[in-house]
Design a protein around this motif. Structure first.
Motif, PDB file in Angstrom:
ATOM      1  N   ARG A  63       0.833  -1.207   0.000  1.00 54.51           N
ATOM      2  CA  ARG A  63       0.000   0.000   0.000  1.00 54.51           C
ATOM      3  C   ARG A  63       0.868   1.258   0.000  1.00 54.51           C
ATOM      4  O   ARG A  63       0.544   2.256  -0.653  1.00 54.51           O
ATOM      5  N   PHE A  64       1.984   1.204   0.726  1.00 56.52           N
ATOM      6  CA  PHE A  64       2.903   2.350   0.703  1.00 56.52           C
ATOM      7  C   PHE A  64       3.435   2.579  -0.707  1.00 56.52           C
ATOM      8  O   PHE A  64       3.454   3.713  -1.201  1.00 56.52           O
ATOM      9  N   MET A  65       3.891   1.503  -1.366  1.00 59.11           N
ATOM     10  CA  MET A  65       4.466   1.660  -2.695  1.00 59.11           C
ATOM     11  C   MET A  65       3.427   2.125  -3.708  1.00 59.11           C
ATOM     12  O   MET A  65       3.736   2.911  -4.618  1.00 59.11           O
ATOM     13  N   GLN A  66       2.191   1.663  -3.578  1.00 56.13           N
ATOM     14  CA  GLN A  66       1.145   2.124  -4.484  1.00 56.13           C
ATOM     15  C   GLN A  66       0.878   3.609  -4.278  1.00 56.13           C
ATOM     16  O   GLN A  66       0.712   4.361  -5.249  1.00 56.13           O
ATOM     17  N   HIS A  67       0.855   4.042  -3.025  1.00 55.83           N
ATOM     18  CA  HIS A  67       0.670   5.469  -2.733  1.00 55.83           C
ATOM     19  C   HIS A  67       1.853   6.272  -3.264  1.00 55.83           C
ATOM     20  O   HIS A  67       1.670   7.340  -3.879  1.00 55.83           O
ATOM     21  N   MET A  68       3.052   5.760  -3.053  1.00 56.53           N
ATOM     22  CA  MET A  68       4.265   6.435  -3.528  1.00 56.53           C
ATOM     23  C   MET A  68       4.240   6.572  -5.051  1.00 56.53           C
ATOM     24  O   MET A  68       4.508   7.649  -5.604  1.00 56.53           O
ATOM     25  N   LYS A  69       3.914   5.491  -5.706  1.00 62.73           N
ATOM     26  CA  LYS A  69       3.886   5.501  -7.167  1.00 62.73           C
ATOM     27  C   LYS A  69       2.870   6.508  -7.700  1.00 62.73           C
ATOM     28  O   LYS A  69       3.178   7.313  -8.589  1.00 62.73           O
ATOM     29  N   PRO A  80       9.167   5.392  -8.983  1.00 60.46           N
ATOM     30  CA  PRO A  80      10.239   4.740  -8.217  1.00 60.46           C
ATOM     31  C   PRO A  80      10.842   3.596  -9.020  1.00 60.46           C
ATOM     32  O   PRO A  80      10.132   2.866  -9.711  1.00 60.46           O
ATOM     33  N   MET A  81      12.148   3.461  -8.926  1.00 57.68           N
ATOM     34  CA  MET A  81      12.844   2.365  -9.599  1.00 57.68           C
ATOM     35  C   MET A  81      13.019   1.215  -8.622  1.00 57.68           C
ATOM     36  O   MET A  81      13.906   1.211  -7.770  1.00 57.68           O
ATOM     37  N   GLY A  82      12.116   0.234  -8.708  1.00 55.03           N
ATOM     38  CA  GLY A  82      12.201  -0.917  -7.833  1.00 55.03           C
ATOM     39  C   GLY A  82      11.864  -0.574  -6.392  1.00 55.03           C
ATOM     40  O   GLY A  82      11.232   0.434  -6.088  1.00 55.03           O
ATOM     41  N   VAL A  83      12.331  -1.423  -5.483  1.00 53.73           N
ATOM     42  CA  VAL A  83      12.033  -1.286  -4.059  1.00 53.73           C
ATOM     43  C   VAL A  83      13.145  -0.488  -3.389  1.00 53.73           C
ATOM     44  O   VAL A  83      14.324  -0.718  -3.652  1.00 53.73           O
ATOM     45  N   PRO A  84      12.789   0.464  -2.512  1.00 49.13           N
ATOM     46  CA  PRO A  84      13.838   1.221  -1.821  1.00 49.13           C
ATOM     47  C   PRO A  84      14.579   0.340  -0.822  1.00 49.13           C
ATOM     48  O   PRO A  84      14.098  -0.730  -0.424  1.00 49.13           O
ATOM     49  N   ASN A  85      15.742   0.790  -0.401  1.00 48.85           N
ATOM     50  CA  ASN A  85      16.437   0.176   0.724  1.00 48.85           C
ATOM     51  C   ASN A  85      15.926   0.790   2.016  1.00 48.85           C
ATOM     52  O   ASN A  85      15.559   1.979   2.052  1.00 48.85           O
ATOM     53  N   SER A 331       5.792  -7.568  -8.149  1.00 45.86           N
ATOM     54  CA  SER A 331       5.787  -7.264  -6.718  1.00 45.86           C
ATOM     55  C   SER A 331       6.536  -5.976  -6.417  1.00 45.86           C
ATOM     56  O   SER A 331       6.380  -5.389  -5.344  1.00 45.86           O
ATOM     57  N   GLN A 332       7.362  -5.523  -7.362  1.00 48.24           N
ATOM     58  CA  GLN A 332       8.102  -4.279  -7.194  1.00 48.24           C
ATOM     59  C   GLN A 332       7.418  -3.095  -7.881  1.00 48.24           C
ATOM     60  O   GLN A 332       7.988  -2.009  -7.966  1.00 48.24           O
ATOM     61  N   GLY A 333       6.194  -3.302  -8.383  1.00 43.02           N
ATOM     62  CA  GLY A 333       5.440  -2.194  -8.951  1.00 43.02           C
ATOM     63  C   GLY A 333       5.397  -2.138 -10.461  1.00 43.02           C
ATOM     64  O   GLY A 333       4.784  -1.231 -11.026  1.00 43.02           O
ATOM     65  N   PHE A 334       6.030  -3.086 -11.157  1.00 41.63           N
ATOM     66  CA  PHE A 334       5.963  -3.118 -12.617  1.00 41.63           C
ATOM     67  C   PHE A 334       4.583  -3.617 -13.057  1.00 41.63           C
ATOM     68  O   PHE A 334       4.010  -4.499 -12.428  1.00 41.63           O
TER      69      PHE A 334
END
Length: 393
Positions: A63-69, A80-85, A331-334
């Motif tokens: 949900r965080f990554m979807q909001h970020m995207k 975003p390019m892939g998953v952050p560290n 899973s990384q948003g692609f």
């Protein structure tokens, strides 16, 4: 419009849940099972890092990554390019001064640090200021040379990846609950994002034609060769294909000499780009649309990415292996769709991966990335296709 750097407070509604998950995961040293990488390059970097899924539940992080995207597409026209560290910095940890232009267009730091209750000194993101310090002054030091951005809780910091930056050395506790905790990653331009009635492929072709036209125009301007940077924009397009309005989302055009300071050369390039965007004409559609796209200056290689790798395997086996590999990317948003023997890549780069009788073929739109970023993507893609070809044998 966002330029040099930008701060978004109260970025994610579930920040407290993510921080609570982190605390629960690491608070008991006898039970915590996080696999940390101790990243140490002497005199440059010292910190601990892992992937966020080690400490945040998968569904919450998704949900965080979807909001970020979505926020990034809407506000900066990048993805975003892939998953952050996930970075953890405790006593003695530091990030020395460096630049990340090969990693992205914008860098970002999303903080889960309890900044107001912190028990350490340091930890601010340091961004070097543009220009040459004036040594005519009696004394030049501190924030006349750089700016410091505190890592406030639930804050998203964006900054131009070309800026020389670092993180102030943390001095304080060694307790992972009391450190500087943040997601760190990079944003890059995507293939044009289309919403509405326009055919995405036709819209992408229109934008590519614009980019080629701009490349020819700017090639003739010797006085503008040192201008560099990215402009992203969102177009409101009528059903007729006419551009009704243009919103500039980021404008990172600079010269090495002036940085973000006034520059007639930057103004000239900006005018050429803006005039080209405003006069675009898209194919007719069944209704209104919006198109989000980017222009990189100087214009990069505008040939599509095309890679072919021979294989001697069975198509059915290759399809299964490829589908499994692409699930990891999803899973990384692609965004990926399957169509017969082809896998359609929709974001961040539009393209296809196709299984032919004797070879695997990947074709992607030319990205608005600096040459080293494109080269790195092509090399990784070729390696992945080679592994796939061997797996299907």
């Amino acid at each position: 419009m966002i330029q040099r750097q930008h701060v978004v407070n109260d970025f994610f509604a579930e920040a407290e849940a993510m921080r609570s998950a982190y605390d629960t995961k690491v608070k008991d040293p006898y039970r915590q099972s996080v696999s940390w990488q101790y990243f140490c390059a002497p005199q440059m970097y010292t910190y601990l890092r892992t992937v966020p899924q080690q400490v945040v539940p998968e569904a919450l992080f998704a949900r965080f990554m979807q909001h970020m995207k979505q926020w990034c597409v809407d506000n900066v026209g990048l993805l975003p390019m892939g998953v952050p560290n996930l970075h953890l910095m405790v006593n003695g940890c530091t990030l020395g001064l460096h630049s990340d232009f090969q990693n992205g267009t914008l860098g970002y730091v999303y903080s889960l640090t309890r900044w107001q209750q912190r028990k350490f000194a340091g930890g601010e993101t340091l961004l070097l200021r543009d220009g040459i310090p004036s040594y005519k002054k009696h004394h030049v030091q501190g924030e006349s040379l750089y700016e410091l951005v505190p890592a406030q809780f639930n804050q998203l910091l964006l900054f131009d990846d070309r800026i020389v930056h670092g993180t102030q050395t943390v001095e304080g506790s060694m307790d992972p609950l009391e450190g500087r905790i943040a997601f760190v990653g990079h944003l890059r331009p995507t293939s044009p994002v289309v919403k509405g009635a326009l055919d995405p492929a036709a819209a992408r072709k229109t934008i590519l034609d614009l980019q080629r036209h701009l490349a020819e125009q700017l090639k003739e301007r010797d006085d503008c060769k040192d201008v560099q940077g990215t402009v992203t924009f969102r177009l409101d397009v009528a059903a007729s294909g006419k551009v009704e309005s243009v919103t500039t989302l980021i404008d990172h055009l600079v010269t090495p000499a002036t940085g973000y300071g006034p520059s007639a050369r930057v103004d000239d390039v900006r005018r050429i780009v803006q005039e080209g965007i405003a006069t675009l004409r898209f194919p007719d559609g069944a209704g209104k649309s919006t198109v989000t796209a980017a222009v990189l200056v100087p214009l990069p290689d505008l040939r599509p990415i095309e890679i072919a790798v021979p294989h001697g395997g069975r198509a059915a086996v290759l399809r299964e292996v490829l589908a499994a590999q692409l699930k990891e990317l999803e899973s990384q948003g692609f965004q990926i769709e399957r169509s017969g023997e082809e896998f359609l890549m929709l974001e961040p780069l539009a393209g296809t991966i196709r299984i032919e009788p004797a070879r695997l073929v990947a074709t992607f739109d030319p990205p608005m990335w600096v040459p080293s970023q494109r080269e790195h993507f092509q090399a990784n893609l070729k390696d992945s296709l080679g592994l796939l070809a061997r797996a299907g044998g």
